[in-house]
Design an enzyme around this catalytic site. Sequence first.
Site, short mmCIF file in Angstrom:
data_model
loop_
_atom_site.label_atom_id
_atom_site.label_comp_id
_atom_site.label_asym_id
_atom_site.label_seq_id
_atom_site.Cartn_x
_atom_site.Cartn_y
_atom_site.Cartn_z
N HIS A 79 0.85 -1.20 0.00
CA HIS A 79 0.00 0.00 0.00
C HIS A 79 0.88 1.25 0.00
CE1 HIS A 79 -2.82 2.91 2.26
NE2 HIS A 79 -3.13 2.92 0.97
N HIS A 88 -2.19 1.09 8.25
CA HIS A 88 -3.60 1.27 7.90
C HIS A 88 -4.38 -0.03 8.05
CE1 HIS A 88 -1.09 4.04 5.39
NE2 HIS A 88 -1.86 4.91 5.99
S1 FES Z 1 1.03 1.04 4.30
FE1 FES Z 1 0.36 -0.93 4.76
S2 FES Z 1 -1.75 -0.74 4.83
FE2 FES Z 1 -1.09 1.22 4.29
#
Ligand code: FES
Length: 170
Positions: free
Chosen positions: A112, A131
Site C-alpha cells: 500500500h 492502515h
Molecule cells: S502502508 Fe500498509 S496498509 Fe497502508
Amino acid sequence: MNDQETCTSCKQAKKWRDDFPVEWEGDNYVTRREMVKFLTLGSLFLAVASWATAFASKFLHSGSQNRQLLGLSDDLKPNGSALFRYPTAKDPCIAVRTADGKLVAYSQVCTHLSCAVVYDKSEQSLFCPCHNGRFNLEQGAPIAGPPTRPLPRIKLVESNGRIYATEREA
Ligand code: FES
C-alpha cells in the site's frame, strides 16, 4: 628533372585511377535500393542489440540473486517469524514458519504505502499497522485493509538444517 617528376606523378595517378575507378558525378548519389538495404540492416542490428541487452540483463539479474544463508532451521519455530534482508541490504523481508511447519517468506514492504509488515501470531497472517492492512501466508495476498497487491514472495530452501533465500519473485 621537373618534367620527369611530373611524368612519374601522372603515371602513379593514372595507375591509381585504373585500380580504383571512381565516378565522381555519382559519388554522392545513394540509390533507393542502398537506402532500403541500409535501413533494413540498421533495424536488424538494433533488434539484435536490444535482444542481446535484454538477455544480458536477465542473465545478470538472475545471477545477482544468489543463494543466501539466512540461519538455522531450528531457530525458526512453528508459528514464529524472522526478519532478514534479501537480495540486498536495502530489501527487508520476513520469513514465517506456519503453525503446521511450512516455511514462507515475503518482502516486508507493504504494497500500500511501504510500511513494514509484521507477523501476527494470533491471526496467523502478515499485518501492516499503518492502515490495518493484512496479507495471508499462503500467497502473500491482501485479505484486509487498503492493500490491493500481494507481497513479493521470497523463495526459500531448507537444506542440512539451514535456511537459504534463493530468489525474489516480482
Ligand atoms: S502502508 Fe500498509 S496498509 Fe497502508
